[in-house]
Every structure is written in structure tokens, then in C-alpha cells.
Design an enzyme around this catalytic site. Structure first.
Site, PDB file in Angstrom:
ATOM      1  N   ASN A  39      36.277   5.040   3.362  1.00 34.44           N
ATOM      2  CA  ASN A  39      35.572   6.308   3.559  1.00 34.44           C
ATOM      3  C   ASN A  39      36.513   7.209   4.348  1.00 34.44           C
ATOM      4  OD1 ASN A  39      33.857   8.419   4.136  1.00 34.44           O
ATOM      5  ND2 ASN A  39      32.602   7.280   5.583  1.00 34.44           N
TER       6      ASN A  39
ATOM      7  N   LYS B  74      36.191  10.236   5.150  1.00 33.91           N
ATOM      8  CA  LYS B  74      35.486  11.226   5.972  1.00 33.91           C
ATOM      9  C   LYS B  74      36.139  12.607   5.786  1.00 33.91           C
ATOM     10  CE  LYS B  74      33.884   7.573   8.992  1.00 33.91           C
ATOM     11  NZ  LYS B  74      33.362   7.234  10.329  1.00 33.91           N
TER      12      LYS B  74
ATOM     13  N   HIS C  59      25.146   7.924   4.789  1.00 37.58           N
ATOM     14  CA  HIS C  59      26.005   7.562   5.918  1.00 37.58           C
ATOM     15  C   HIS C  59      25.387   8.090   7.213  1.00 37.58           C
ATOM     16  CE1 HIS C  59      29.502   7.374   8.563  1.00 37.58           C
ATOM     17  NE2 HIS C  59      29.988   6.478   7.733  1.00 37.58           N
TER      18      HIS C  59
ATOM     19  N   GLU D  84      26.033  -0.500   8.556  1.00 36.14           N
ATOM     20  CA  GLU D  84      26.915   0.085   9.562  1.00 36.14           C
ATOM     21  C   GLU D  84      26.153   0.268  10.871  1.00 36.14           C
ATOM     22  OE1 GLU D  84      28.101   3.983   8.095  1.00 36.14           O
ATOM     23  OE2 GLU D  84      26.016   4.596   8.273  1.00 36.14           O
TER      24      GLU D  84
ATOM     25  N   SER E 107      33.674  -0.719  12.075  1.00 37.80           N
ATOM     26  CA  SER E 107      35.008  -0.938  12.644  1.00 37.80           C
ATOM     27  C   SER E 107      35.653  -2.236  12.160  1.00 37.80           C
ATOM     28  CB  SER E 107      34.969  -0.918  14.181  1.00 37.80           C
ATOM     29  OG  SER E 107      34.525   0.338  14.638  1.00 37.80           O
TER      30      SER E 107
END
Length: 251
Positions: free
Chosen positions: A10, A12, A95, A167, A213
């Protein structure tokens, strides 16, 4: 059942079109692994140049968002048909940053999921809890609600093609990481939620990523867990580390 691993980057709001092409070239020799589905989910403006840069490779193209209408007066939004025509295969929805900064609700995510499935995309549906929710002991209740609303009106057959990304919000971009046991516990809980909504076969087929992470140092241990089928990678997706995660068995 052996589920194929999926490692999705991703990006971003990072990389100009020219920078995106350079990154694809840099990562190209590092992300070769025929046993893993590799996806780059890139900013809208990068979709076309990344598509061209990926020609001849096995990497799949993804988008970071979509709108749930076909066309119309929705300034700044991108329709499923636009993404389809541009060669996009995977689309991230729900997200935590979209939820937090752009007030996306579970109901909006449900509309997006239904629209993506209607157009034959492979959606990546994100879910996860805040630190406050984890400390209050309602992590699984919260995630169950997110999934039940998101999958409303989705058939079992359709659900099998959806990727779910867990997440923990408290572990995104903070450097904090859920322990391997915590990540596996929630991913296993998500699979049980899908089994309750549908059946065991659907739960066994659906792929669940961990998106908190994951990096070159912890990927091997996380991806060895029975219910973690991949990673939704943020910061590390923009670095050579991404290749290490794709080839996690050698990490």
C-alpha cells in the site's frame, strides 16, 4: 487447504509518476517469487505508469480506493469502470486512514465491496481496532461488526475471492507491532467470523493478511502462522525490504 500467500504494497500518498516507475524498476529483481501473489496498490495518478512499467512481470496492479457509483457528479472520485479500464485487479477499501480522515463508515465500505464484486475485482477489505478498543477488551467484537456489515449481501462464492486485511490501528506507522501470537489470534478469529457468516469451506478459502508494520525482520515468523496468508505492507513497500517480505522463507 493450502492458501496462496498474498503480499500487497500500500503505497499510500507517496511517489510521483516518475518516482513510481523508478521504484518498480528497483523492486523488479527483488519481488520474483512464483509461490506468492505480489500486488502494488498505488495512488490513482500512478496507475497508468505503473501498469506500463509492470508489463512482462508477474506483479498485480492495485488501487488504494474506489467510489461506489458508476459515474456522475462526484468530483475527485474514481469509478470501478475507470479502474477496470486502466488494468487494475485489486482494490483496497476500508483502510483505517480512509475511515479516520475521510469519515468512511462500515456501510460505505459495504457499498464499495458490492460494487467491486459486481465488476469482477479482487477487493482487499481492511478491518482493525484502536488502542482504546484493544485495552477495553472489545477487539473481536469490533472486528466482527466491521466484517458483518462489510460483507452484507455478499454471497459465499463471492466472499471466497475477497482478501481481508487485519490492521491493528495502533500498530500502523507507529513502529509498534502486535506480537505474532496476537496477530494470529485475531486472524484466526476473523476466519471463525467468516465461518459463522457463511461456512467452513468459505472460511478456509478466504485469504487474511496482517497489516500492522510487517517488515523484513518479522515477516517470516508472522507468515508461518496458519491463519496469516499474507501482508498489507505500508512503509516497507517503498523500499528493497519489500522483496525480503515477498521472499519471506529466506528472510
Amino acid at each position: 487447504m493450502s492458501r496462496r500467500k498474498i503480499i500487497a504494497g500500500n503505497w499510500k500518498m507517496n511517489k510521483t509518476p516518475s518516482e513510481a516507475i523508478e521504484l518498480v524498476k528497483t523492486l523488479a529483481p527483488l519481488v520474483e517469487n512464483p509461490e506468492v501473489d505480489v500486488v502494488y496498490c498505488v495512488p490513482a495518478i500512478d496507475i497508468i505508469p505503473v501498469r506500463e512499467a509492470l508489463k512482462g512481470s508477474a506483479v498485480h496492479l492495485g488501487a488504494e480506493n474506489v467510489y461506489f457509483e458508476e459515474k456522475g457528479a462526484f468530483t475527485g472520485e474514481i469509478s470501478p469502470e475507470m479502474l477496470k479500464d486502466a488494468g487494475v485487479e485489486y482494490v483496497i477499501i476500508g483502510h483505517s486512514e480512509r475511515r479516520q480522515y475521510f469519515a468512511e463508515t462500515d456501510q460505505i465500505i459495504n457499498k464499495k465491496l458490492l460494487k467491486l464484486l459486481e465488476h469482477g475485482f479482487k477487493p482487499i477489505v481492511c478491518c482493525g481496532e484502536s488502542l482504546e478498543q484493544r485495552e477495553a477488551g472489545i477487539t473481536m467484537d469490533w472486528i466482527n461488526m466491521q466484517i458483518k456489515i462489510a460483507f452484507s449481501g455478499v454471497s459465499a462464492e463471492q466472499a471466497k475471492g475477497v482478501v481481508i486485511a487485519y490492521e491493528p490501528i495502533w500498530a500502523i506507522g507507529t513502529g509498534k507491532t502486535a506480537t505474532t501470537a496476537q496477530a494470529e489470534e485475531i486472524c484466526g478469529g476473523i476466519r471463525r467470523t467468516i465461518a459463522a457468516l457463511y461456512d467452513e469451506a468459505t472460511a478456509e478459502a478466504i485469504r487474511i493478511q496482517y497489516g500492522g508494520s510487517m517488515n523484513a525482520g518479522n515477516c517470516r515468523e508472522l507468515l508461518a502462522q496458519p491463519d496469516i496468508d499474507g501482508g498489507l505492507i505500508g512503509g516497507a513497500a517503498l523500499k528493497p525490504d519489500f522483496g525480503t517480505i515477498v521472499n519471506y522463507k529466506n528472510a
